[in-house]
Design a protein around this motif. Structure first.
Motif, PDB file in Angstrom:
ATOM      1  N   GLN A 101       0.829  -1.207   0.000  1.00  0.00           N
ATOM      2  CA  GLN A 101       0.000   0.000   0.000  1.00  0.00           C
ATOM      3  C   GLN A 101       0.867   1.262   0.000  1.00  0.00           C
ATOM      4  O   GLN A 101       0.482   2.279  -0.583  1.00  0.00           O
ATOM      5  CB  GLN A 101      -0.947  -0.009   1.210  1.00  0.00           C
ATOM      6  CG  GLN A 101      -1.949  -1.157   1.205  1.00  0.00           C
ATOM      7  CD  GLN A 101      -2.776  -1.222  -0.072  1.00  0.00           C
ATOM      8  OE1 GLN A 101      -3.070  -0.210  -0.702  1.00  0.00           O
ATOM      9  NE2 GLN A 101      -3.140  -2.435  -0.476  1.00  0.00           N
ATOM     10  N   SER A 102       2.048   1.204   0.611  1.00  0.00           N
ATOM     11  CA  SER A 102       2.935   2.371   0.577  1.00  0.00           C
ATOM     12  C   SER A 102       3.451   2.609  -0.837  1.00  0.00           C
ATOM     13  O   SER A 102       3.561   3.759  -1.287  1.00  0.00           O
ATOM     14  CB  SER A 102       4.097   2.194   1.561  1.00  0.00           C
ATOM     15  OG  SER A 102       4.893   1.074   1.212  1.00  0.00           O
ATOM     16  N   GLU A 103       3.773   1.522  -1.562  1.00  0.00           N
ATOM     17  CA  GLU A 103       4.198   1.660  -2.951  1.00  0.00           C
ATOM     18  C   GLU A 103       3.058   2.207  -3.809  1.00  0.00           C
ATOM     19  O   GLU A 103       3.276   3.034  -4.702  1.00  0.00           O
ATOM     20  CB  GLU A 103       4.674   0.308  -3.495  1.00  0.00           C
ATOM     21  CG  GLU A 103       5.986  -0.157  -2.876  1.00  0.00           C
ATOM     22  CD  GLU A 103       6.322  -1.596  -3.203  1.00  0.00           C
ATOM     23  OE1 GLU A 103       7.515  -1.955  -3.142  1.00  0.00           O
ATOM     24  OE2 GLU A 103       5.387  -2.382  -3.514  1.00  0.00           O
ATOM     25  N   ARG A 104       1.856   1.758  -3.534  1.00  0.00           N
ATOM     26  CA  ARG A 104       0.684   2.259  -4.252  1.00  0.00           C
ATOM     27  C   ARG A 104       0.539   3.767  -4.040  1.00  0.00           C
ATOM     28  O   ARG A 104       0.352   4.532  -4.991  1.00  0.00           O
ATOM     29  CB  ARG A 104      -0.573   1.539  -3.767  1.00  0.00           C
ATOM     30  CG  ARG A 104      -1.863   1.962  -4.485  1.00  0.00           C
ATOM     31  CD  ARG A 104      -3.077   1.329  -3.803  1.00  0.00           C
ATOM     32  NE  ARG A 104      -3.004  -0.119  -3.840  1.00  0.00           N
ATOM     33  CZ  ARG A 104      -3.494  -0.851  -4.837  1.00  0.00           C
ATOM     34  NH1 ARG A 104      -4.082  -0.283  -5.860  1.00  0.00           N
ATOM     35  NH2 ARG A 104      -3.400  -2.170  -4.789  1.00  0.00           N
ATOM     36  N   TRP A 128     -13.191   3.994  -6.078  1.00  0.00           N
ATOM     37  CA  TRP A 128     -12.980   2.724  -5.388  1.00  0.00           C
ATOM     38  C   TRP A 128     -14.198   1.843  -5.650  1.00  0.00           C
ATOM     39  O   TRP A 128     -15.336   2.264  -5.445  1.00  0.00           O
ATOM     40  CB  TRP A 128     -12.811   2.950  -3.877  1.00  0.00           C
ATOM     41  CG  TRP A 128     -12.640   1.678  -3.094  1.00  0.00           C
ATOM     42  CD1 TRP A 128     -11.486   0.996  -2.886  1.00  0.00           C
ATOM     43  CD2 TRP A 128     -13.666   0.942  -2.419  1.00  0.00           C
ATOM     44  NE1 TRP A 128     -11.717  -0.128  -2.116  1.00  0.00           N
ATOM     45  CE2 TRP A 128     -13.052  -0.181  -1.820  1.00  0.00           C
ATOM     46  CE3 TRP A 128     -15.049   1.119  -2.264  1.00  0.00           C
ATOM     47  CZ2 TRP A 128     -13.771  -1.120  -1.077  1.00  0.00           C
ATOM     48  CZ3 TRP A 128     -15.770   0.189  -1.534  1.00  0.00           C
ATOM     49  CH2 TRP A 128     -15.128  -0.914  -0.944  1.00  0.00           C
ATOM     50  N   ILE A 129     -13.934   0.625  -6.143  1.00  0.00           N
ATOM     51  CA  ILE A 129     -15.011  -0.294  -6.493  1.00  0.00           C
ATOM     52  C   ILE A 129     -15.241  -1.276  -5.345  1.00  0.00           C
ATOM     53  O   ILE A 129     -14.296  -1.849  -4.807  1.00  0.00           O
ATOM     54  CB  ILE A 129     -14.679  -1.085  -7.781  1.00  0.00           C
ATOM     55  CG1 ILE A 129     -14.124  -0.159  -8.866  1.00  0.00           C
ATOM     56  CG2 ILE A 129     -15.905  -1.840  -8.277  1.00  0.00           C
ATOM     57  CD1 ILE A 129     -15.057   0.937  -9.290  1.00  0.00           C
ATOM     58  N   GLU A 135      -8.020  -1.232   2.294  1.00  0.00           N
ATOM     59  CA  GLU A 135      -6.812  -0.461   2.564  1.00  0.00           C
ATOM     60  C   GLU A 135      -6.571   0.615   1.514  1.00  0.00           C
ATOM     61  O   GLU A 135      -5.899   1.613   1.784  1.00  0.00           O
ATOM     62  CB  GLU A 135      -5.595  -1.397   2.646  1.00  0.00           C
ATOM     63  CG  GLU A 135      -5.635  -2.352   3.835  1.00  0.00           C
ATOM     64  CD  GLU A 135      -4.417  -3.244   3.897  1.00  0.00           C
ATOM     65  OE1 GLU A 135      -3.646  -3.269   2.900  1.00  0.00           O
ATOM     66  OE2 GLU A 135      -4.221  -3.911   4.918  1.00  0.00           O
ATOM     67  N   ILE A 136      -7.108   0.410   0.312  1.00  0.00           N
ATOM     68  CA  ILE A 136      -6.940   1.416  -0.734  1.00  0.00           C
ATOM     69  C   ILE A 136      -7.569   2.729  -0.305  1.00  0.00           C
ATOM     70  O   ILE A 136      -7.022   3.813  -0.560  1.00  0.00           O
ATOM     71  CB  ILE A 136      -7.556   0.923  -2.059  1.00  0.00           C
ATOM     72  CG1 ILE A 136      -6.779  -0.288  -2.576  1.00  0.00           C
ATOM     73  CG2 ILE A 136      -7.575   2.041  -3.110  1.00  0.00           C
ATOM     74  CD1 ILE A 136      -7.368  -0.921  -3.822  1.00  0.00           C
ATOM     75  N   LYS A 137      -8.686   2.662   0.384  1.00  0.00           N
ATOM     76  CA  LYS A 137      -9.355   3.886   0.848  1.00  0.00           C
ATOM     77  C   LYS A 137      -8.482   4.618   1.859  1.00  0.00           C
ATOM     78  O   LYS A 137      -8.454   5.855   1.878  1.00  0.00           O
ATOM     79  CB  LYS A 137     -10.728   3.551   1.431  1.00  0.00           C
ATOM     80  CG  LYS A 137     -11.700   3.009   0.390  1.00  0.00           C
ATOM     81  CD  LYS A 137     -13.139   2.995   0.887  1.00  0.00           C
ATOM     82  CE  LYS A 137     -13.404   1.852   1.811  1.00  0.00           C
ATOM     83  NZ  LYS A 137     -14.848   1.742   2.153  1.00  0.00           N
ATOM     84  N   SER A 138      -7.762   3.881   2.685  1.00  0.00           N
ATOM     85  CA  SER A 138      -6.853   4.520   3.645  1.00  0.00           C
ATOM     86  C   SER A 138      -5.720   5.237   2.931  1.00  0.00           C
ATOM     87  O   SER A 138      -5.304   6.330   3.332  1.00  0.00           O
ATOM     88  CB  SER A 138      -6.282   3.468   4.607  1.00  0.00           C
ATOM     89  OG  SER A 138      -7.313   2.853   5.352  1.00  0.00           O
ATOM     90  N   VAL A 139      -5.207   4.619   1.851  1.00  0.00           N
ATOM     91  CA  VAL A 139      -4.154   5.256   1.058  1.00  0.00           C
ATOM     92  C   VAL A 139      -4.659   6.565   0.474  1.00  0.00           C
ATOM     93  O   VAL A 139      -3.977   7.598   0.513  1.00  0.00           O
ATOM     94  CB  VAL A 139      -3.677   4.316  -0.070  1.00  0.00           C
ATOM     95  CG1 VAL A 139      -2.735   5.045  -1.022  1.00  0.00           C
ATOM     96  CG2 VAL A 139      -2.988   3.090   0.509  1.00  0.00           C
ATOM     97  N   LEU A 140      -5.870   6.553  -0.074  1.00  0.00           N
ATOM     98  CA  LEU A 140      -6.451   7.759  -0.661  1.00  0.00           C
ATOM     99  C   LEU A 140      -6.611   8.860   0.383  1.00  0.00           C
ATOM    100  O   LEU A 140      -6.294  10.029   0.130  1.00  0.00           O
ATOM    101  CB  LEU A 140      -7.812   7.437  -1.288  1.00  0.00           C
ATOM    102  CG  LEU A 140      -7.788   6.478  -2.485  1.00  0.00           C
ATOM    103  CD1 LEU A 140      -9.209   6.130  -2.915  1.00  0.00           C
ATOM    104  CD2 LEU A 140      -7.001   7.065  -3.639  1.00  0.00           C
TER     105      LEU A 140
END
Length: 201
Positions: A101-104, A128-129, A135-140
């Motif tokens: 997720q950090s790389e993302r 976001w689908i 975790e993608i939402k946390s990155v955003l």
């Protein structure tokens, strides 16, 4: 002409799509993150996608980078639905399970920083689908994105199945460029010399 630059991120880079990376990209599309997206079976399609990525960047319709970390292709970050006159674009990251997720987040930020500085884009969107990693939402959110809307059953995942879509937005705080006319930056009197003042030598 190179429209998509290579940009450094911690532990790697994001770089233009290239034919040498087809095997890595093929592996990526064999493991799609997006719900309902079918695995890619024909590697030849990637040649067309690479050609298309150059055309998109050249005409300001979109931009694609491969995410390379630890010496391997781990994902792809892209901007699409680019509305250059409105200074806005929609972003997306596709990643293998090996993409952290950090790389993302680093890849997404590098792409957004470039688009902000080079093309003055101010309005970034991300979808976001439902079914993707939470975790993608946390990155955003760490990047400053805020959820703006939730679209019910807006993403087709099958013949009769649909998923919800959450729309996120981030607005750049940088000032918009101001159009200037020729001569606006001239210094008054810069062309005045002794002859123009009537002095006789």
């Amino acid at each position: 002409m190179k429209f998509t630059p290579e940009l450094e991120i911690p532990g790697g880079c994001i770089k233009p799509l290239h034919y040498d990376d087809i095997d890595g990209l093929f592996e990526l599309y064999k493991h799609p993150e997006i719900p309902g997206q079918r695995p890619l079976e024909d590697k030849e399609q990637l040649n067309r996608m690479i050609d298309y990525s150059v055309q998109m960047a050249a005409t300001q319709r979109g931009m694609m980078w491969a995410i390379e970390a630890d010496g391997q292709i781990k994902g792809m970050v892209s901007g699409f639905d680019w509305q250059a006159s409105s200074l806005r674009i929609t972003m997306r990251v596709d990643g293998l399970p090996a993409l952290s997720q950090s790389e993302r987040g680093n890849a997404l930020k590098a792409a957004m920083d470039f688009l902000t500085d080079k093309y003055h884009i101010r309005n970034f969107a991300y979808q976001w689908i439902e079914g993707q990693s939470e975790e993608i939402k946390s990155v955003l959110e760490e990047l400053g994105f805020k959820k703006a809307a939730r679209f019910r059953r807006a993403w087709r995942t099958g013949n009769t199945d649909f998923a919800d879509v959450e729309q996120y937005h981030w607005l750049s705080a940088q000032s918009k460029p101001v159009a200037r006319r020729l001569g606006d930056d001239d210094q008054l009197g810069q062309n005045i010399d002794s002859s123009s003042l009537g002095e006789v030598k």
